[in-house]
Scaffold this active site. Structure first.
Site, PDB file in Angstrom:
ATOM      1  N   LYS A   1      40.325  15.772  10.646  1.00 19.63           N
ATOM      2  CA  LYS A   1      40.776  15.238   9.358  1.00 19.63           C
ATOM      3  C   LYS A   1      42.101  15.853   8.909  1.00 19.63           C
ATOM      4  O   LYS A   1      42.513  16.912   9.374  1.00 19.63           O
ATOM      5  CB  LYS A   1      39.678  15.396   8.307  1.00 19.63           C
ATOM      6  CG  LYS A   1      38.524  14.441   8.592  1.00 19.63           C
ATOM      7  CD  LYS A   1      37.522  14.326   7.481  1.00 19.63           C
ATOM      8  CE  LYS A   1      36.528  13.194   7.804  1.00 19.63           C
ATOM      9  NZ  LYS A   1      35.444  13.098   6.804  1.00 19.63           N
TER      10      LYS A   1
ATOM     11  N   ARG B   1      29.384  15.956  12.618  1.00 22.17           N
ATOM     12  CA  ARG B   1      29.860  14.673  13.151  1.00 22.17           C
ATOM     13  C   ARG B   1      31.244  14.892  13.756  1.00 22.17           C
ATOM     14  O   ARG B   1      32.184  15.287  13.045  1.00 22.17           O
ATOM     15  CB  ARG B   1      29.911  13.636  12.024  1.00 22.17           C
ATOM     16  CG  ARG B   1      30.320  12.240  12.426  1.00 22.17           C
ATOM     17  CD  ARG B   1      30.238  11.310  11.210  1.00 22.17           C
ATOM     18  NE  ARG B   1      30.612   9.947  11.548  1.00 22.17           N
ATOM     19  CZ  ARG B   1      31.845   9.465  11.502  1.00 22.17           C
ATOM     20  NH1 ARG B   1      32.847  10.264  11.131  1.00 22.17           N
ATOM     21  NH2 ARG B   1      32.091   8.211  11.825  1.00 22.17           N
TER      22      ARG B   1
END
Length: 540
Positions: free
Chosen positions: A485, A520
């Site tokens: 991210k 995840r």
């Protein structure tokens, strides 16, 4: 099972007393016992007693200092109108076979018979008491709304037990399902068949734990209102083997035990079937079946325990596709995995915020619904998941993927970032429960990158353990998705998402230390190694 008339015969002849709130005593004066028995369409043993007369109760008002002798009034209850709804708390237990499955069937049976399950506790795995030579129990509790009187409710619960095949061989011994009335309004019942409050609540951690999730500030005995359920739980000696919650994933996999210190962290592999996801858009959409299967096989061999399949990008500027398009992207992948890995059952989650996609995916073989909106973007999502009976991951997000970046203000006057996330997740849990989702079917996600900018995401990782212990969120498992991210790029100075492996590794280790149950990730091989090492350090 005895009929209602037989069950109430001692009540009619000996007039046992019921105490209400510790202040008003109630005795049944007379009762028209002519009942009609209706048999439900799904069970020959379903019984719905119907009053054909008036029920009179004698209310004896309490004596106090300087009070006059007891005054008595008789109030007829007109049964022509709808019966009043009452609130009761039911204990749920099982230690045979598919323990969670039996409890879920019992809750569904209660709903089907008009005993509406309003809320449930978590499910807790506990050591057996009294008869020790038996398997571990799963225990929980539920809050129900019913028009049945206490003994009628007892009859209905025992009929459900019988319909599910319960056979009581020895007292307090093994059983596939156990349903007990713990509390009923503020009523005390002292009858040869039924004691309310249920005997032994105050000494049994496996009863107090679930009740404390539902009603921590309610007293067991309303004549002693200063003794609350939460206080009773706190007063118990610490158990040598702490209880843990159980969150089912599928019938082929063990549940998540979010409070078990030595549990292993699940690695969820991301399989985006989209052309525009932020770091791997288009990577899987053009693959032929053989190559896609090889990708999944590589993820599993590297240590993935879940495959998360998505057909709609949630990147801030990604266009929204139609439901039909999203379904056409995810269903072939789900069916392919199910057909080719039948000998190796694989946990599959579907990454969607649309109810129709979730329903189609579960029908095709998905086990978990992973909703980035926490069920807020599609009003049909939570009721659909409740009806499907599947596990759902509720992620924290504000607004929509298109607006979330402008909604990242968490004022200090309102508690700041962690308080804001926690309070809003408590609200999403409440919405899920109101829709009929059992608490034990809920996983939470703090939503890194969603309505959180830059160092806010680092703060979430720093305070993940605080979120886990937030009132109203305790005992629930957590999923953390930090992989590649933008905040990792901002900290490390790596602009390309695919090159953020080392930064991602640090966030994954932090997630495990903070108590995450699932991480995840895109880079499965590398992150599975990080998880193995982090588990060895912090999960023992």
């Amino acid at each position: 099972m005895k009929g209602l008339a037989t069950a109430l015969r001692p009540l009619r002849t000996r007039h046992p007393t019921l105490s209400v709130s510790g202040h008003v005593s109630v005795a049944f004066r007379s009762l028209h016992l002519s009942r009609q028995v209706q048999r439900g369409p799904n069970s020959s043993s379903t019984r719905r007693p119907v009053d054909n007369g008036l029920l009179f109760k004698k209310y004896s008002l309490p004596k106090g200092p300087g009070s006059k002798p007891d005054s008595v009034m008789e109030l007829p209850q007109d049964t022509a109108g709808p019966p009043a709804k009452k609130t009761a708390y039911i204990a749920l237990g099982s230690n045979m076979g598919d323990r969670i499955g039996w409890i879920e069937r019992a809750c569904n049976e209660m709903d089907a018979r008009g005993i509406k399950v309003l809320r449930t506790s978590s499910l807790w795995e506990t050591e057996p008491m009294y008869v020790l030579d038996q398997d571990r129990f799963i225990n929980g509790a539920c809050e129900v709304e019913t028009s049945l009187e206490p003994l009628e409710l007892l009859d209905a619960l025992q009929d459900i037990e019988n319909s599910l095949g319960r056979k009581k061989i020895i007292d307090k011994g093994p059983r596939n399902i156990d349903l007990d009335i713990l509390l009923y309004e503020n009523v005390k019942v002292d009858h040869e068949r039924l004691k309310i409050p249920h005997i032994g609540i105050a000494e049994r951690e496996f009863v107090l734990k679930p009740l404390a999730e539902l009603i921590p500030t309610k007293p067991i005995d309303h004549s002693r209102p200063w003794t609350l359920i939460g206080n009773l739980l706190d007063a118990l000696p610490k158990s040598s083997s702490p209880l843990t919650t159980m969150t089912p994933l599928s019938s082929h996999h063990p549940p998540i035990q979010a409070l078990k210190p030595d549990r292993k962290t699940h690695v969820m592999a991301i399989l985006n079937m989209t052309p525009d996801s932020f770091s791997d858009g288009g990577q899987n959409t053009q693959l032929d079946e053989a190559t896609l299967l090889a990708t999944v096989q590589a993820h599993l061999d590297a240590g993935a325990t879940m495959i998360d399949i998505g057909g709609q990008s949630t990147a801030p500027r990604a266009p929204e596709v139609s439901v039909e398009e999203e379904v056409s992207r995810v269903l072939p992948a789900i069916k392919l995995i199910r057909s080719h890995f039948a000998a190796r059952p694989t946990l599959i989650s579907v990454d969607t915020y649309r109810a129709r996609v979730a329903e189609a995916a579960v029908a095709a073989g998905a086990d978990i619904v992973n909703d980035v909106s926490g069920g807020s973007m599609d009003p049909d999502m939570l009721p659909t998941v409740a009806r499907l009976g599947t596990t759902i991951c509720l992620m924290h997000m504000r607004g929509t993927p298109a607006t979330m970046s402008s909604l990242a203000d968490y004022p200090a006057s309102e508690g700041g970032l962690i308080s804001g996330i926690a309070r809003e997740l408590v609200g999403r849990v409440a919405a899920a429960e109101a829709a009929g989702i059992r608490r034990w079917r809920i996983v939470l996600d703090p939503g890194l990158g969603f309505a959180k900018l830059g160092m806010q995401n680092v703060d979430v990782l720093r305070h993940l353990d605080e979120l886990r212990h937030w009132p109203g969120l305790q005992g629930l498992p957590w999923l953390v998705g930090s992989s590649r991210k933008s905040f990792i790029g901002q900290v490390t100075g790596v602009p390309t998402p695919k090159e953020r492996i080392w930064g991602t590794a640090a966030t994954v280790a932090a997630a495990v230390q903070g108590g995450a149950d699932v991480v995840r990730v895109h880079d499965v091989s590398e992150m599975a190694q990080v998880v193995s090492m982090a588990d060895a350090i912090w999960r023992y």
